[in-house]
Design a protein around this motif. Structure first.
Motif, short mmCIF file in Angstrom:
data_model
loop_
_atom_site.label_atom_id
_atom_site.label_comp_id
_atom_site.label_asym_id
_atom_site.label_seq_id
_atom_site.Cartn_x
_atom_site.Cartn_y
_atom_site.Cartn_z
N UNK A 128 1.11 -0.98 0.40
CA UNK A 128 -0.22 0.11 0.04
C UNK A 128 0.85 0.76 0.10
N UNK A 129 2.05 1.28 0.47
CA UNK A 129 2.57 2.43 1.00
C UNK A 129 3.99 2.66 -0.53
N UNK A 156 9.27 3.97 2.20
CA UNK A 156 8.15 3.77 2.62
C UNK A 156 7.90 2.89 3.21
N UNK A 160 6.63 1.15 6.81
CA UNK A 160 5.40 1.11 7.19
C UNK A 160 5.14 -0.59 7.37
N UNK A 292 -5.50 3.12 5.81
CA UNK A 292 -4.81 4.60 5.52
C UNK A 292 -5.46 4.02 3.35
N UNK A 296 -7.04 7.91 2.37
CA UNK A 296 -6.76 8.79 1.08
C UNK A 296 -8.16 8.39 -0.22
N UNK B 132 -0.99 5.13 -3.14
CA UNK B 132 0.26 5.32 -2.44
C UNK B 132 -0.42 6.82 -1.67
N UNK B 133 0.48 6.69 -0.17
CA UNK B 133 -0.02 8.48 0.23
C UNK B 133 0.67 9.14 -0.50
N UNK B 134 3.01 8.73 -0.70
CA UNK B 134 3.33 9.05 -0.88
C UNK B 134 3.19 9.25 -2.59
N UNK B 136 0.07 10.50 -4.20
CA UNK B 136 -0.05 11.90 -4.23
C UNK B 136 0.91 13.10 -3.62
N UNK B 189 -1.65 18.25 3.67
CA UNK B 189 -3.09 16.92 4.41
C UNK B 189 -1.99 16.33 4.86
N UNK B 190 -1.70 14.97 3.02
CA UNK B 190 -1.06 13.47 2.89
C UNK B 190 0.07 13.43 3.83
N UNK B 193 -1.35 12.11 6.48
CA UNK B 193 -1.42 11.11 6.43
C UNK B 193 -1.02 9.86 6.44
N UNK B 194 0.64 10.09 5.55
CA UNK B 194 1.27 8.51 5.20
C UNK B 194 1.67 8.02 6.52
N UNK B 195 1.19 8.76 7.55
CA UNK B 195 1.62 7.77 8.80
C UNK B 195 0.54 6.71 9.35
N UNK B 196 -0.41 6.89 8.49
CA UNK B 196 -1.65 6.47 8.95
C UNK B 196 -1.09 4.54 8.51
N UNK B 197 -0.48 4.55 7.87
CA UNK B 197 0.10 2.89 7.53
C UNK B 197 0.96 2.42 8.00
N UNK B 198 1.17 3.59 8.75
CA UNK B 198 2.63 3.13 10.07
C UNK B 198 2.25 2.54 10.91
N UNK B 212 -4.49 14.00 8.66
CA UNK B 212 -4.14 14.76 7.48
C UNK B 212 -4.95 16.57 7.70
N UNK B 333 7.54 11.88 13.60
CA UNK B 333 7.95 10.80 12.79
C UNK B 333 8.69 10.67 13.29
#
Ligand code: SF4
Ligand code: SF4
Ligand code: SF4
Lengths: 332, 385
Positions: A128-129, A156, A160, A292, A296, B132-134, B136, B189-190, B193-198, B212, B333
C-alpha cells in the motif's frame, strides 16, 4: 467591492472543501475498503517454534538460495551468527531468553526460538505504501515481491512494515536495493520451493498452501499436551510427504500468530511462549493499509473532491485575482 | 473596498554582505557531502538505518521545510478566497519564499531517494500506485512547484519589462492561484496521512485518521506564522517601514487557526479515549506537552490585542507557533514512531550539514531575489490607500 452573502457562502464552501475536506476522514466513510482476503492459491510457511532447534540451517539455506554472501565459509556455515535481518539476510532465527534458560519453550527460566522473515501479509502495508508498485502482491499465490526496476528507494516500505522486514542497502550508491523474502518463488521453475523449509530438519518451517498449513496448525493446537504426534517436513503438499519422527505435544499458546494479525499473513506461527515475548508485534486485525487507503480514497476518490474544490476556488479567484493583479505593479 | 495602487521595487543594495557571505560559506560543506552521498551512497554520509529509515532530510527539509513555505498558500487563501485585499502587499515576499522553500524541499527529496534516477516513476501511469499516500504527495508537490514558479513569474516579467507577457499571464492567473490554494491543501494533509499506514508503530497520541486535517491546519498556521516571522525579520534586516498593524491582523487570523487545531487535537484524543496516555510519564507524553505549551503560548499572545500589537511579542508568538508545529512533525515521525527494535538514530554531522546547507541556500536565494526583483512594496507607496 462588497461581498454578497451568496458569494461569501461560496467562498466558505470553496475553501472549506479544499482545506477541510480532510475532515470527512473522521466521519463514517461511504466507501471504506475492508481488509483484503487471502488469494485463491495462497502459499506460505508454517513455523512452529516448539519444533525449532535453533540449528539455523534455514538461515544459511536462505542465503545460498538467494545468492547472498555467507558470513562464514561453507565449512563453518554452522557458525553463522547473523542476529538481525539485513540486506544480505532475509531470514534469521532469533532467541528468547529468560532468567537461567534451563528449559526450552518455557517463559520463565526458559528459552525459545523464532523465525524472523517476511510474513507475506494478506493486506500488506508495504504494498500500500510503495508509491511506484515496486512491491506487489501476486493476485494468485499472494507472494509479496519487490522490483529492482521500479523502486525509487524512498524507504516508505521500511517505515510502513509492522514486522520490520524490508531492509535497504544504505552502503550502495548505484544499486541500493530493498531486500525481503520473496518466498523463494524464483526456485519454483526448477520444481523447488522455499529453501528455509527445504533444509529444515524437523519440519519446524513447513512450506505449502496456506489453507493446508492453517489446517495443520489447528490440528496441532487441538492435540493434548504430553501426547505423541507426527507431522511432515519440507512441503506439506508433496506427493509423498516426508513424515517426521514422533514428537511430544507441547503446551501451545492457543493462538495462531498470523491468523488475524494485520489482517492475516501467509506465514503462520505456533509457539509455547507468548508471541509478544518472542518479539512479535501486536498488530490489530483491521489492516492499516485498508485504513490508510480508505482515508486517501475518501479524500481523492476519482479526484471528485479536488475537482469540486478547484471549481469553487476558481469561481472565486476568477473575480478576486483579476481585480487584484490588474491593479498592481503597473510601474517599475 | 478601494484598492491600493501597489507598486513594487527591487531593494537593490549590495549582494556581498557579511550575512550573504556566511550563508554562502554554509552551503560549501553541504556541497561536499552531497558529492559524497551521490558517489558513495547514503550510508556514507548519514546515520539513516533500517529502524529509522527517514531522517532529517525528510522530516526537516521536506516536512518542516515545505510547511515553512506555506506562507504563499496561507496568504492566497486570505487575499483571494476571503478577498482580504489589505494583505496583498505581503503576497509577493510570501510567494517568493514559498517558491524557494518548495523547490529546495523537492531537491531534498532527490537527495533522500536511494534510487533517484527512477524518480519519474512516481508520475508515470504504469508505475504509479494511486493507493499510496506518497504517490499523492509526490505528484502534488511536483505540480505545486511549477504553480509557484507561475505565481512568481509576474514578478520576473515585470523586472524585465515584459508587461505584455505579464498581462497575458494575469488572464489565467486566477486558475494558477486556485491551484495554488488547492494543491497545498492536498499534499500538506497527505504529509500527515503518510503516517497512517505505519499503524501501531506510531504512538496512539499521534496515530489518528484525523492526521490529514491536523497536518493541513498546522501547515496553514505555519503559513501565517512564517508571514509574520519573515515579515518582521525582513522589516528589520532590509530596514523597511514596519508592517506591524498588518502583521498583527495576520496574527489574529493565526490565533483562530491554532485554536481550531487545539480543539480538534484534544477532541480527537478524547474521542479515541487515549487522552490518559498523555498523563503517563514518558518521552512521547513529555514532547506532547512541550508542543501543546508552545501552541498555547502562541494562542495566548495572539488573542490579547495589546500584546499582539507589540512587534516583539508578535514575533515571539509566531516563533513559538513555528516551533510547536515543527515539533509536531518531528514528534510524529521520530519520537512517536517506534518500530519495536531498539532504534538508534541521531543525524550525523554530514547529514546535518546538508540540511543546514539547503536552508542557508534558501535564505541566500531569497536575499538575492528580493534585491534584484520587485518583491517588496516600493517605499512609501505601499500604504497609499
Ligand atoms: S511482513 Fe512487511 S514486508 Fe512482508 S508483506 Fe507484510 S508488510 Fe510487506
Ligand atoms: S523503497 Fe522502493 S519498494 Fe520501498 S516503498 Fe519506496 S519505492 Fe517502494
Ligand atoms: S522462503 Fe526463501 S527467501 Fe524466504 S525466508 Fe525462506 S529461504 Fe529465505
Amino acid at each position: 467591492m462588497s461581498i454578497t452573502r451568496r458569494s461569501f457562502l461560496a467562498r466558505i464552501l470553496g475553501s472549506g472543501a479544499a482545506v477541510a475536506s480532510a475532515a470527512t476522514a473522521g466521519a463514517p466513510v461511504a466507501e471504506a475498503r475492508g481488509n483484503k482476503t487471502l488469494p485463491p492459491k495462497a502459499v506460505g510457511l508454517l513455523y512452529d517454534s516448539t519444533l525449532c532447534t535453533g540449528c539455523k540451517a534455514c538461515v544459511v539455506g536462505c542465503k545460498i538460495a538467494n545468492g547472498k554472501p555467507l558470513s562464514t565459509p561453507m565449512e563453518t556455515a554452522y557458525l553463522d551468527d547473523t542476529k538481525e535481518l539485513n540486506p544480505d539476510a532475509l531470514n534469521v532465527i532469533q532467541m528468547y531468553v529468560n532468567g537461567t534458560p534451563s528449559a526450552k519453550d518455557r517463559e520463565e527460566n526458559g528459552f525459545a526460538f523464532f523465525k524472523h522473515s517476511c510474513m507475506h501479509c494478506v493486506d500488506p502495508s508495504c504494498v500500500s505504501a510503495c508509491p511506484v508498485q515496486a512491491l506487489q502482491k501476486d493476485a494468485e499465490n499472494g507472494v509479496v515481491t519487490w522490483s529492482r526496476d521500479a523502486c525509487i528507494g524512498c524507504r516508505y516500505c521500511v517505515m510502513a512494515c509492522a514486522f520490520r522486514i524490508p531492509k535497504f542497502r544504505y552502503t550502495s550508491a548505484f544499486d541500493p536495493d530493498i531486500n525481503k523474502c520473496q518466498l523463494c518463488n524464483h526456485l519454483w521453475a526448477e520444481g523447488k520451493y522455499s529453501a528455509c523449509a527445504y533444509v529444515c530438519p524437523t519440519g519446524a518451517t513447513l512450506y505449502g498452501p496456506v489453507e493446508m498449513l492453517h489446517k495443520e496448525a489447528k490440528r496441532r493446537l487441538s492435540l493434548k499436551p504430553g501426547e505423541k504426534f507426527r507431522t511432515v517436513r519440507g512441503r506439506i503438499d508433496a506427493k509423498k510427504p516426508q513424515r517426521t519422527r514422533a514428537y511430544t505435544v507441547p503446551n501451545y499458546k492457543q493462538h495462531i500468530y498470523g491468523e488475524t494479525e494485520g489482517g492475516g499473513t501467509q506465514m503462520l506461527m505456533l509457539s509455547a511462549v507468548d508471541f509478544h515475548k518472542l518479539g512479535l508485534p501486536k498488530v490489530q486485525r483491521r489492516s492499516w493499509a485498508s485504513i490508510s487507503e480508505t482515508v486517501q480514497h475518501t479524500l481523492y476518490s476519482y479526484l471528485v473532491f479536488p475537482a469540486i474544490a478547484l471549481a469553487g476556488l476558481m469561481a472565486i479567484t476568477y473575480r478576486t485575482a483579476r481585480v487584484t493583479e490588474d491593479e498592481e505593479g503597473e510601474e517599475t | 473596498m478601494s484598492l491600493a495602487h501597489e507598486s513594487y521595487a527591487p531593494l537593490r543594495g549590495r549582494l556581498v554582505t557579511p550575512v550573504t557571505v556566511i550563508l554562502a560559506l554554509l552551503t560549501l560543506p553541504a556541497a561536499w557531502f552531497l558529492l559524497q552521498r551521490f558517489i558513495y551512497g547514503m550510508g556514507a554520509v548519514s546515520n539513516l538505518n533500517n529502524g529509522q529509515a527517514w531522517g532529517i532530510w525528510i522530516v526537516f527539509d521536506v516536512l518542516i521545510g515545505t510547511a515553512f513555505a506555506c506562507g504563499g498558500y496561507a496568504l492566497a487563501l486570505l487575499v483571494y478566497i476571503f478577498n482580504r485585499h489589505e494583505y496583498h502587499p505581503l503576497m509577493r515576499p510570501a510567494v517568493t519564499a514559498s517558491m524557494l522553500g518548495y523547490a529546495l524541499g523537492g531537491a531534498a527529496v532527490i537527495v533522500d531517494l536511494g534510487r533517484w534516477w527512477n524518480f519519474w516513476h512516481l508520475l508515470w501511469p504504469g508505475y504509479a500506485n494511486v493507493n499510496s499516500v506518497m504517490f499523492e504527495v509526490g505528484v502534488c508537490i511536483t505540480i505545486y512547484i511549477f504553480i509557484l514558479m507561475l505565481e512568481f513569474a509576474p514578478i520576473a516579467l515585470e523586472r524585465f519589462g515584459l508587461m505584455k507577457w505579464k498581462k497575458l499571464l494575469n488572464k489565467v492567473m486566477f486558475a494558477v492561484i486556485a491551484l495554488g490554494v488547492l494543491l497545498p491543501s492536498m499534499h500538506q494533509s497527505s504529509l500527515g496521512s503518510m503516517l497512517i499506514v505505519m499503524g501501531g508503530q506510531v504512538h496512539p497520541l499521534y496515530q489518528t485518521v484525523l492526521l490529514p486535517l491536523l497536518y493541513v491546519l498546522s501547515a496553514l498556521a505555519m503559513g501565517y506564522a512564517i508571514v509574520i516571522f519573515e515579515g518582521t525579520i525582513s522589516g528589520e534586516g532590509f530596514r523597511l517601514p514596519r508592517e506591524t498593524p498588518l502583521l498583527a491582523k495576520v496574527g489574529r487570523v493565526l490565533a483562530w487557526v491554532v485554536l481550531a487545531w487545539l480543539v480538534i487535537r484534544f477532541a480527537d484524543l478524547a474521542w479515541r479515549g487515549v487522552l490518559p496516555l498523555a498523563f503517563q510519564p514518558g518521552r512521547v507524553s513529555t514532547m506532547f506537552w512541550i508542543e501543546i505549551a508552545l501552541y498555547a503560548m502562541a494562542v495566548l499572545i495572539l488573542f490579547i490585542p495589546t500584546l499582539r500589537k507589540i512587534p516583539c511579542m508578535l514575533f515571539i508568538a509566531a516563533a513559538s507557533m513555528l516551533a510547536a508545529a515543527s515539533l509536531y512533525r518531528i514528534d510524529s515521525y521520530f519520537v512517536a514512531y517506534n518500530p519495536g527494535d531498539q532504534i538508534h538514530y541521531f543525524p550525523s554531522i554530514p547529514e546535518m550539514s546538508i540540511t543546514i546547507g539547503i536552508a542557508s541556500f534558501e535564505i541566500l536565494a531569497f536575499i538575492i531575489l528580493v534585491r534584484l526583483f520587485p518583491v517588496f512594496p516600493a517605499h512609501g507607496k505601499s500604504k497609499a490607500a
